[in-house]
Design an enzyme around this catalytic site. Structure first.
Site, mmCIF file in Angstrom:
data_model
loop_
_atom_site.group_PDB
_atom_site.id
_atom_site.type_symbol
_atom_site.label_atom_id
_atom_site.label_comp_id
_atom_site.label_asym_id
_atom_site.label_seq_id
_atom_site.Cartn_x
_atom_site.Cartn_y
_atom_site.Cartn_z
ATOM 1 N N PHE A 23 36.068 12.808 14.341
ATOM 2 C CA PHE A 23 36.512 11.796 13.380
ATOM 3 C C PHE A 23 38.005 11.556 13.628
ATOM 4 O O PHE A 23 38.785 12.490 13.761
ATOM 5 C CB PHE A 23 36.310 12.339 11.954
ATOM 6 C CG PHE A 23 36.182 11.278 10.889
ATOM 7 C CD1 PHE A 23 34.950 10.974 10.329
ATOM 8 C CD2 PHE A 23 37.302 10.596 10.443
ATOM 9 C CE1 PHE A 23 34.835 10.016 9.330
ATOM 10 C CE2 PHE A 23 37.187 9.640 9.450
ATOM 11 C CZ PHE A 23 35.957 9.344 8.892
ATOM 12 N N ALA A 57 36.199 16.955 9.974
ATOM 13 C CA ALA A 57 36.961 18.116 9.515
ATOM 14 C C ALA A 57 36.103 19.074 8.688
ATOM 15 O O ALA A 57 36.355 20.281 8.663
ATOM 16 C CB ALA A 57 38.170 17.658 8.705
ATOM 17 N N GLU A 59 33.200 20.059 9.300
ATOM 18 C CA GLU A 59 32.412 20.937 10.175
ATOM 19 C C GLU A 59 33.284 21.951 10.918
ATOM 20 O O GLU A 59 32.766 22.802 11.656
ATOM 21 C CB GLU A 59 31.626 20.102 11.204
ATOM 22 C CG GLU A 59 30.421 19.377 10.630
ATOM 23 C CD GLU A 59 30.753 18.221 9.711
ATOM 24 O OE1 GLU A 59 31.699 17.475 10.025
ATOM 25 O OE2 GLU A 59 30.101 18.075 8.667
ATOM 26 N N VAL A 82 42.764 14.008 8.807
ATOM 27 C CA VAL A 82 42.219 13.391 7.602
ATOM 28 C C VAL A 82 43.275 12.402 7.101
ATOM 29 O O VAL A 82 44.383 12.800 6.752
ATOM 30 C CB VAL A 82 41.883 14.448 6.525
ATOM 31 C CG1 VAL A 82 41.076 13.807 5.403
ATOM 32 C CG2 VAL A 82 41.096 15.608 7.122
ATOM 33 N N ILE A 83 42.895 11.133 7.136
ATOM 34 C CA ILE A 83 43.858 10.076 6.808
ATOM 35 C C ILE A 83 43.388 9.391 5.526
ATOM 36 O O ILE A 83 42.241 8.934 5.455
ATOM 37 C CB ILE A 83 43.942 9.069 7.970
ATOM 38 C CG1 ILE A 83 44.363 9.806 9.252
ATOM 39 C CG2 ILE A 83 44.926 7.937 7.643
ATOM 40 C CD1 ILE A 83 44.264 8.968 10.512
ATOM 41 N N THR A 87 39.847 5.829 2.182
ATOM 42 C CA THR A 87 38.696 6.694 1.893
ATOM 43 C C THR A 87 38.813 7.473 0.589
ATOM 44 O O THR A 87 39.832 8.111 0.336
ATOM 45 C CB THR A 87 38.412 7.689 3.051
ATOM 46 O OG1 THR A 87 37.373 8.570 2.627
ATOM 47 C CG2 THR A 87 39.618 8.523 3.402
ATOM 48 N N HIS A 89 37.070 10.004 0.087
ATOM 49 C CA HIS A 89 36.720 11.384 0.435
ATOM 50 C C HIS A 89 37.945 12.230 0.757
ATOM 51 O O HIS A 89 37.824 13.427 0.963
ATOM 52 C CB HIS A 89 35.830 11.427 1.682
ATOM 53 C CG HIS A 89 34.558 10.674 1.558
ATOM 54 N ND1 HIS A 89 33.732 10.793 0.474
ATOM 55 C CD2 HIS A 89 33.962 9.792 2.390
ATOM 56 C CE1 HIS A 89 32.675 10.020 0.651
ATOM 57 N NE2 HIS A 89 32.806 9.392 1.793
ATOM 58 N N ARG A 128 52.596 12.773 13.982
ATOM 59 C CA ARG A 128 52.355 14.217 14.074
ATOM 60 C C ARG A 128 51.438 14.590 15.240
ATOM 61 O O ARG A 128 51.069 15.742 15.396
ATOM 62 C CB ARG A 128 51.745 14.715 12.746
ATOM 63 C CG ARG A 128 52.775 14.716 11.627
ATOM 64 C CD ARG A 128 52.160 14.658 10.234
ATOM 65 N NE ARG A 128 53.177 14.627 9.204
ATOM 66 C CZ ARG A 128 53.915 13.553 8.902
ATOM 67 N NH1 ARG A 128 53.744 12.417 9.567
ATOM 68 N NH2 ARG A 128 54.841 13.610 7.964
#
Ligand code: INI
Length: 155
Positions: A23, A57, A59, A82-83, A87, A89, A128
């Site tokens: 992802f 992420a 998993e 994770v952005i 989202t 989530h 980053r």
């Protein structure tokens, strides 16, 4: 006399598993490059680095746990991005992956490093992943090297 211990960053004779999320692979591929490059520059042989791709992420922890239990690795590096973006989530995914990865280290005793970027925007993630603010993959690899060597000293 006080004895003080600190892990060095020598990667010879160390074996690492890297778990990386597909992802946001535009970002995670760069984290993986950073981690591999850092390990190799510090003396780890290419043959002593295994890479495992997972969907996202969420998993990372279960895969890291599987690797930690097979006791082949001196350290495990978990990489993801994770952005927040649009989202809903975001909070769930980022907190579950952080808690899970930390749990792997605590339960198995194998240094399991959290190399997940959590950002508000894609631009911050790019920063980053090798742009303005370093590369979290490389930083995570350094942490894995230091912890693997520290744990050798504790033995
Ligand atoms: N996984 C990520 O690695 N990053 C994200 O930003 C993300 N978002 O935003 O949803 C994400 N979701 C997928 C998740 O990690 C699992 O793969 C999925 O829920 C299946 O278990």
């Amino acid at each position: 006399m006080v004895k003080s211990f600190e892990g060095n960053l020598i990667g010879n004779n160390k074996t690492f598993g890297i778990v990386v999320s597909r992802f946001n692979s535009f970002i995670t591929k760069r984290l993986l490059e950073g981690a591999q490059d850092c390990l190799i520059r510090h003396g780890t042989k290419e043959d002593d680095i295994d890479v495992f791709w997972v969907p996202g992420a969420c998993e990372l922890p279960i895969t890291a746990m599987r690797l930690a239990k097979n006791s082949k690795y001196n350290g495990i590096i978990c990489l993801g991005a994770v952005i927040r973006g649009e989202t809903p989530h975001f909070d769930y995914v980022s907190s579950e992956s952080a808690k899970g990865i930390s749990e792997v280290g605590l339960q198995t005793g194998i240094p399991t490093i959290y190399g997940v970027i959590t950002t508000e925007t894609l631009e911050q993630a790019i920063d980053r992943a090798g742009a303005r603010v370093g590369n979290k993959g490389a930083e995570s690899a350094l942490t894995a090297l230091e912890m693997a060597n520290l744990f050798d000293e504790i033995k």
